[in-house]
Design a protein around this motif. Structure first.
Motif, short mmCIF file in Angstrom:
data_model
loop_
_atom_site.label_atom_id
_atom_site.label_comp_id
_atom_site.label_asym_id
_atom_site.label_seq_id
_atom_site.Cartn_x
_atom_site.Cartn_y
_atom_site.Cartn_z
N LEU A 188 0.82 -1.20 0.00
CA LEU A 188 0.00 0.00 0.00
C LEU A 188 0.86 1.25 0.00
O LEU A 188 0.51 2.25 -0.63
CB LEU A 188 -0.89 -0.02 1.24
N THR A 189 2.00 1.18 0.70
CA THR A 189 2.90 2.34 0.73
C THR A 189 3.36 2.67 -0.69
O THR A 189 3.37 3.83 -1.08
CB THR A 189 4.11 2.04 1.62
N ILE A 190 3.69 1.63 -1.45
CA ILE A 190 4.13 1.87 -2.83
C ILE A 190 3.03 2.56 -3.62
O ILE A 190 3.25 3.57 -4.30
CB ILE A 190 4.53 0.54 -3.50
N VAL A 191 1.81 2.02 -3.50
CA VAL A 191 0.70 2.61 -4.24
C VAL A 191 0.47 4.05 -3.81
O VAL A 191 0.27 4.94 -4.64
CB VAL A 191 -0.59 1.78 -4.02
N MET A 192 0.54 4.27 -2.50
CA MET A 192 0.27 5.62 -2.00
C MET A 192 1.38 6.59 -2.39
O MET A 192 1.10 7.76 -2.66
CB MET A 192 0.06 5.61 -0.49
N ILE A 193 2.61 6.13 -2.41
CA ILE A 193 3.69 7.00 -2.86
C ILE A 193 3.44 7.42 -4.31
O ILE A 193 3.69 8.55 -4.70
CB ILE A 193 5.06 6.30 -2.72
N GLY A 194 2.89 6.49 -5.08
CA GLY A 194 2.58 6.80 -6.47
C GLY A 194 1.32 7.63 -6.63
O GLY A 194 0.88 7.89 -7.74
N GLY A 195 0.71 8.01 -5.51
CA GLY A 195 -0.45 8.88 -5.57
C GLY A 195 -1.77 8.16 -5.72
O GLY A 195 -2.77 8.76 -6.06
N GLY A 196 -1.79 6.85 -5.49
CA GLY A 196 -3.04 6.10 -5.62
C GLY A 196 -3.49 5.54 -4.29
O GLY A 196 -3.00 5.93 -3.23
N VAL A 220 12.83 -5.05 3.40
CA VAL A 220 14.16 -4.71 2.86
C VAL A 220 14.10 -4.59 1.34
O VAL A 220 14.61 -3.62 0.75
CB VAL A 220 15.19 -5.77 3.29
N ILE A 221 13.44 -5.56 0.70
CA ILE A 221 13.36 -5.53 -0.76
C ILE A 221 12.66 -4.26 -1.23
O ILE A 221 13.13 -3.56 -2.13
CB ILE A 221 12.61 -6.78 -1.30
N VAL A 222 11.52 -3.97 -0.62
CA VAL A 222 10.77 -2.77 -1.03
C VAL A 222 11.60 -1.53 -0.75
O VAL A 222 11.61 -0.59 -1.55
CB VAL A 222 9.41 -2.71 -0.31
N PHE A 223 12.33 -1.55 0.37
CA PHE A 223 13.18 -0.40 0.69
C PHE A 223 14.19 -0.16 -0.43
O PHE A 223 14.36 0.95 -0.91
CB PHE A 223 13.90 -0.65 2.01
N ILE A 224 14.83 -1.27 -0.85
CA ILE A 224 15.83 -1.14 -1.92
C ILE A 224 15.15 -0.69 -3.21
O ILE A 224 15.64 0.18 -3.93
CB ILE A 224 16.57 -2.47 -2.12
N LEU A 225 14.00 -1.29 -3.49
CA LEU A 225 13.28 -0.93 -4.71
C LEU A 225 12.99 0.57 -4.74
O LEU A 225 13.24 1.25 -5.74
CB LEU A 225 11.96 -1.72 -4.78
N LEU A 226 12.50 1.08 -3.61
CA LEU A 226 12.11 2.48 -3.58
C LEU A 226 13.31 3.40 -3.60
O LEU A 226 13.27 4.50 -4.14
CB LEU A 226 11.27 2.76 -2.33
N VAL A 280 5.65 11.23 -1.20
CA VAL A 280 6.43 11.25 0.03
C VAL A 280 6.08 10.00 0.83
O VAL A 280 4.92 9.66 0.99
CB VAL A 280 6.10 12.50 0.88
N GLY A 281 7.09 9.33 1.33
CA GLY A 281 6.83 8.14 2.12
C GLY A 281 8.04 7.24 2.15
O GLY A 281 9.00 7.43 1.41
N ASN A 282 7.97 6.26 3.03
CA ASN A 282 9.12 5.41 3.22
C ASN A 282 8.65 4.13 3.85
O ASN A 282 7.81 4.12 4.75
CB ASN A 282 10.10 6.13 4.16
#
Lengths: 355, 501, 362
Positions: free
Chosen positions: C65-73, C197-203, C285-287
């Motif tokens: 969800l963090t990824i989606v929300m960072i993308g504005g969705g 960790v993976i998502v952290f690296i991805l982002l 914005v997000g992490n």
């Protein structure tokens, strides 16, 4: 003259979708079971003559939804977003209603008091949502997430943890039938609400202001409209709608269950607005459309029940219908379809020209 | 053709439905020059830029690019690939990313980005160009000027040959402008061709080598800066040759009017950056705010109407002090305002002509006194007839009307409120000639009937024809007030152009 | 000269770092407060591991969800998808399926939801809220269609897997009888932390990750900068769907039972966690580290509410709501002051510390 006629028609073009949906469901049912829509006159337990049948239960069952759809239409039009806390807010209002009734004997006076109290509480919560949206400029769906998350717990809290009952013939009269009246009371309440909202539009400029704010907020401000206020008012009116819906729902069962009261109704309410031909991004609206949409949804639900689909599975089918509607309504798809249509027409024209 | 030409556009034409935006326009850009592109509203500068950057596709003409021969540009991406980079007035970077990310995102296809290397490279470029930003800094924390420079740095790093700066200075202060200019000169010395679009005359003369002037979608000419005095430039933009000016002075009631002004402002200023100004208008007077686009003429009238947050100043109406903090206050005191941006600030697109006409009156009457259907119909029909609005019926959504008719609807909206003071900001912009003269005539008539009107237009001739007094603005200051015999094109232009020759 | 001077200026905090700092401070502040006041369980490491054990699935869902929300969705189908995965996998394994095929099934369902929702949202440009709300209803409805009755896992191998726990003696505590009880961590937590960790690296490091930020910050600009916005948006929903599939499997490893109301409200908890963790609703914005702390903060609050004597069942979600409201309003204020420099002025001095140390390098 021809253009004039066309315009008169275009005024109602928004209603094509909900009417068509209802007609489709009706035709489907007539083929499936011709007796689906028969109305019978029976005598109920209380000994009064009442109308029964699928048609009556559709109209009756959709009452809360229809009322919520009215308020939701306003919020959608003014803010370009939807309130997802209506179910939770209805639960809160219902709890307040029950709380007031249980404070003493149930008389018409206490019922009136209860309704006033729960409307007031619901308006306060509506104003809370409205403030988040209009003052803090948070998207409506996110702002109402707060109440969506904790609303039902607040309802639980109001009544101290139990699911109290309110047994009284007066409550039954609100929830099912007034003795001597063959039509279920919730249907009458919908009519009453429709008249009230109709009067509101007649005697105030709410309709014009809401649409103006929804279509062009900057221009609205330059014409002296208090945009913040209009958004706030739309949420407060929705609050009242939630309160009335909550009262009906409580009265049907003569008890309040904070967990299940009008569960998931927010989705249906949003769907009703969409089926009613109102843009979910705000602007022009027609409350009639939303109300028709509400009946279309209920008709679909009753049809699914009649086809022996378990109530828990209905969600999945509804979801498919929603997705179909929004996909067809999406600008991209519309643009593509109109392109295809143009191609076909130009192809035809060319052929004609060639001939 | 000279060897050092990077870009040549020949016979460019572009037609939009109903409007000929560009007709047979030539434009030549040489290596290492700053070339100003000038013109008033509707002159076609932005269309020309958009044709060049692939936002619009040209209908006619040829574009030659040094090294690539004749090219067709179909999208901004293609333009970038050809070495044409644009830095827009509104920053088109992502404020939440770092400077380095903004410079490199969307440019390579690797899965993993080596940010360390990029940051190093970015820092090197920034230092090389003398841009006071660091690679690791969040872009949003830089000033607007620096953000713009970062956008330029990105363009430079992409080895652009043509750099288009579209009104880069409109939101910068003097110091920032100076920084930007030194960067521009630096790039010029490196051989980049820069197209500089701006409304600020002084700035043009400060950095440009050459000026191309457009008017009404046609080329007026290309000039060397040294050979074109400021006044002549204004004349070329406004469409009158200085020699052939026929003075259109109307015989106004020259006698000094000493009655109490209908509206009077003292030291008025707003959050949109208008410097405090004094202003007064008397009954039955038509005055105008003139100046080039961006001079503060629109911001001033917005401050009068309370459309932007008013930050200071005193306002008097009929001699009594009043407070105008928001549009509704102004409306209550009988002020009407037709905004410059018809589409975003004026029309309520989906609503009917009728609803659009009664809107302001309705707001003034109040929330609980709706105008009845019949009354609204009557008002609408009355004004549709009076202003000759061409619409199928009063039920038609305003968005399906032509621009001129939309404008008349907005005008009707304000006339219906019977204001004592009406502000018209560019009422004739983007509408056909017939409607233009109709509106001008209407303004005169309203004034004769005792209404005070402030009229703003980009066309000076129109201003002279309608106004009896002109307030001239430059760089958000009032720089002059002209009336009576001073109302000649030449005089106005000289005042607009300022001291420079 | 001027340049050198400006280079030495300290690096200001980015919005992401700022919100992350606030969250971490609030979490530790709350946790230490709890340790000081109530002691007991809060003093043991096991408390932290229990928080992780109970919320492994939530952490995974919140990452997506963090990824989606960072993308504005926004994606609110995640809870429903999780429930559907749990139910389907249990029914599958109870009918003779293997663990391996169950994993494939879980991933398959997640990917399918991601694909369809992603396509509808990015390429047909339909409001994400509506689509994912419909997705949630569809998933919930499908769950009851798969099985209305609660299901219990009967697969022996899987039961074994569920029981397997990683013991960390070092962080254990000594019980009253003198035995050392090691801290226990479920496998699901390992999966969850791995995903963090993976998502952290991805982002942080990948092109795609930064494109999510660019798109959320200003999708128009991102497009002008050459980012394929539609495809990027599509990927964000695809990842979120896939992660909900994985979350479903992890959820099953924790509970071992399927129920139509599994993961009820997970989407709202996940959204709340992301918001508390400093992800802006408007995107950009997000992490994911913040999200992890968001989940922990939410859990700590619930623990504190319980321990402080507000045992009535309603207090937990009322405090969650209040917390959410606080953070939403905070974000709105942050947003309003963004770029105006007002934000930094609002902060107390000690919050500005962390940035100052690493700025000296330049």
């Amino acid at each position: 003259m021809a253009t004039n006629k066309k315009l008169k028609w275009s005024k109602y073009s928004q209603l094509i979708v909900p009417v068509l949906s209802i007609v489709l469901i009706v035709i489907f049912n007539l083929f499936r079971d011709p007796s689906f829509f028969s109305i019978e006159i029976t005598t109920n337990n209380a000994g009064s003559t009442v109308l029964t049948g699928n048609l009556v239960s559709i109209l009756n069952g959709a009452s809360e939804l229809a009322i919520l759809a009215m308020g939701m239409t306003l919020v959608t039009a003014a803010c370009g977003g939807q309130d997802i806390s209506v179910g939770a807010l209805a639960a809160i209002a219902g709890s307040v209603f029950v709380k007031v009734l249980r404070a003493g004997e149930i008389t018409p006076v206490t019922i009136a008091l209860g309704i006033v109290a729960c409307c007031a509480v619901a308006m306060v919560f509506g104003a809370f949502n409205g403030t988040l949206v209009s003052v803090f400029k948070i998207q409506p769906m996110i702002a109402t997430l707060v109440l969506f998350t904790c609303g039902r717990s607040v309802a639980y809290w109001i009544n101290g943890g139990a699911t109290p009952t309110v047994e009284s013939p007066l409550i039954t009269a609100i929830g099912s039938f007034i003795p001597g009246m063959p039509v279920p009371t919730p249907i009458l309440i919908v009519v009453l609400m429709a008249i009230l909202i109709g009067l509101l539009f007649k005697f105030t400029t709410l309709g014009l202001y809401t649409q103006t704010v929804g279509i062009n907020q900057r221009a609205a401000r330059l014409n002296g409209i208090n945009t913040t206020g209009i958004k706030l008012v739309s949420f407060m009116i929705l609050g009242v709608c939630c309160a009335v819906a909550g009262v009906i729902a409580v009265s049907r069962l003569s008890l309040i269950n904070h967990e299940t009261l009008l569960l998931d109704i927010e989705m249906d309410a949003i769907l009703a607005v969409a089926i009613g031909g109102n843009a979910l991004s705000g602007g022009k609206f027609k409350i009639t459309g939303s109300v028709l949409g509400a009946y279309a949804i209920q008709a679909l639900t009753i049809t699914l029940y009649a086809m022996k689909v378990p109530s828990t599975d209905v969600k999945a089918y509804k979801a498919i219908v929603i997705i179909l509607i929004v996909v067809i309504g999406s600008p991209v798809v519309k643009a593509k379809l109109s392109q295809v249509w143009k191609n076909i027409r130009s192809g035809k024209a060319e052929k004609e020209a060639a001939v | 053709m000279q060897n050092d030409v990077v870009l040549s556009m020949r016979g460019i034409g572009k037609v939009f439905p109903g409007v000929r935006a560009l007709h047979n326009v030539d434009f030549t850009l040489r290596k290492g020059e700053i070339h100003a592109l000038m013109g008033e509203n509707g002159a076609g500068k932005s269309t020309l830029i958009k044709v060049l950057t692939g936002v619009h596709i040209k209908d006619a003409g040829h574009i030659h690019l040094d090294g690539a021969g004749e090219v067709t540009i179909r999208s901004p991406q293609e333009a970038q690939a050809l070495g044409i980079s644009t830095v827009y007035q509104e920053i088109t970077l992502c404020p939440n990313l770092t400077v380095a990310e903004n410079m490199y995102i969307g440019r390579n296809k690797d899965l993993i980005v080596k940010w360390k290397d990029m940051e190093k490279k970015a820092d090197a470029i920034l230092q090389n160009l003398g841009i006071p930003a660091r690679a690791k800094q969040q872009l949003g924390s830089c000033s607007l000027a620096v953000q713009q420079m970062v956008a330029i740095a990105r363009a430079v790093d992409m080895e652009c040959k043509v750099l288009i700066l579209d009104e880069p200075t409109s939101s910068l202060d003097d110091k920032e402008v100076a920084m930007l200019f030194s960067l521009m000169r630096d790039l010029k010395n490196r051989g980049v061709g820069i197209i500089f679009v701006t409304h600020f005359l002084e700035q043009v003369y400060e950095v440009s080598d050459r000026i191309t002037v457009l008017r009404n979608g046609e080329l007026v000419g290309e000039y060397e800066v040294e050979h074109l005095p400021q006044v002549e430039l204004v004349a070329k933009m406004m469409g009158k040759e200085l020699e052939g000016l026929s003075d259109l002075v109307r015989d106004d009631n020259a006698a000094e009017d000493t009655s109490t002004p209908v509206y009077e402002a003292e030291g008025l200023s707003s959050a949109k950056g208008v410097n405090p100004f004094e202003f007064a208008i008397r009954k039955g007077e038509v005055n105008g705010f003139t100046g080039l686009l961006g001079s503060g003429r629109s911001e001033s009238v917005r401050a009068i109407f309370g459309a932007d947050r008013v930050t200071g100043g005193k306002v008097k109406m009929d001699g009594r002090q009043v407070k105008i903090a928001k549009p509704k206050d102004a409306m209550k005191h009988g002020i009407g305002y037709l905004p410059e941006d018809r589409k975003d600030d004026g029309i309520i697109a989906d609503l009917s002509v009728r609803d659009n006409i009664i809107l302001a009156l309705q707001v003034m009457k109040g929330f609980f006194k709706p105008i009845s259907q019949a009354e609204a119909e009557k008002f609408a029909d009355e004004y549709i007839k009076a202003l000759d609005i061409k619409t199928a019926s009063s039920e038609t959504p305003i968005k399906s009307l032509s621009g001129g008719n939309q404008q008349k609807v907005i005008l009707a909206r304000w006339l219906l409120t019977h204001p004592q003071y009406l502000i018209l900001d560019e009422p004739t912009r983007g509408i056909d000639v017939g409607t233009k003269t109709e509106i001008q005539r209407l303004v005169r008539k309203l004034a004769e009937e005792g209404m005070s009107v402030t009229f703003i237009s980009s066309e000076i001739e129109e201003m002279l024809r309608t106004c009896s007094r002109l307030i001239v603005m430059r760089d958000r200051h009032i720089v002059g007030e002209l009336k009576g015999t001073e109302l000649t094109q030449e005089h106005v232009m000289r005042t607009i152009a300022g001291g420079g020759d | 000269m001027k340049l050198n001077k400006s280079l030495k200026r300290r690096e200001p905090l980015t919005d992401t770092q700022l919100l992350l700092t606030i969250t971490i401070c609030i979490f530790f502040g709350m946790y230490f407060l709890a340790m000081a006041i109530w002691g007991g369980g809060f003093l043991r490491w096991q408390q932290v591991f229990d928080m992780l054990n109970n919320n492994a699935a939530l952490i995974i869902v919140a990452c997506g969800l963090t990824i989606v929300m960072i993308g504005g969705g926004i994606d609110i189908s995640v809870g429903g998808v999780t429930a559907l995965v749990v139910m389907s996998c249990i029914v599958h394994m109870n009918n003779g399926g293997s663990i391996f095929t169950a994993v494939l099934l879980a991933l398959g369902i997640g990917v399918a939801f991601g694909l369809v929702q992603g396509y509808l949202i990015s390429y047909l440009e339909i409001q994400p809220f509506i689509i994912t709300l419909a997705g949630m209803f569809f998933a919930r409805g499908m769950t009851t269609i798969v099985s209305l009755e609660p299901q219990k896992i009967a697969h022996e191998g899987f039961k074994q897997l569920m029981k397997t726990k990683i013991e960390i003696p070092l962080l254990g505590y000594t019980a009253k009888n003198g035995n050392l009880i090691p801290a226990r961590m479920e496998i699901g937590v390992v999966v969850a932390l791995l995903i963090v960790v993976i998502v952290f690296i991805l982002l942080k490091k990948c092109r795609l990750g930064r494109q999510f930020y660019a798109m959320g910050g200003n999708s128009q600009s991102a497009m002008m900068l050459g980012v394929n916005v539609k495809r990027t948006r599509f990927y964000s929903y695809l990842i979120s769907g896939t992660l909900s599939g994985i979350a479903g499997f992890v959820f099953m490893m924790h509970t071992g039972a399927g129920n139509a109301t599994n993961a009820a409200g997970a989407e709202m908890n996940a959204i709340a966690s992301s918001i508390i963790g400093g992800t802006l609703l408007t995107g950009g914005v997000g992490n994911v580290i913040g999200t992890l702390f968001g989940v922990l903060t939410l859990t700590t609050i619930k623990a504190i509410v319980t321990v402080s004597g507000l045992r009535d069942p309603w207090w937990q979600s009322i405090t969650t709501g209040a917390m959410l409201c606080f953070f939403i309003v905070l974000q709105s204020v942050v947003l309003a002051n963004r770029g105006k420099g007002g934000l930094k002025k609002m902060l107390p001095g000690w919050l500005k510390k962390p940035e100052e140390t690493d700025a000296g390098k330049l």
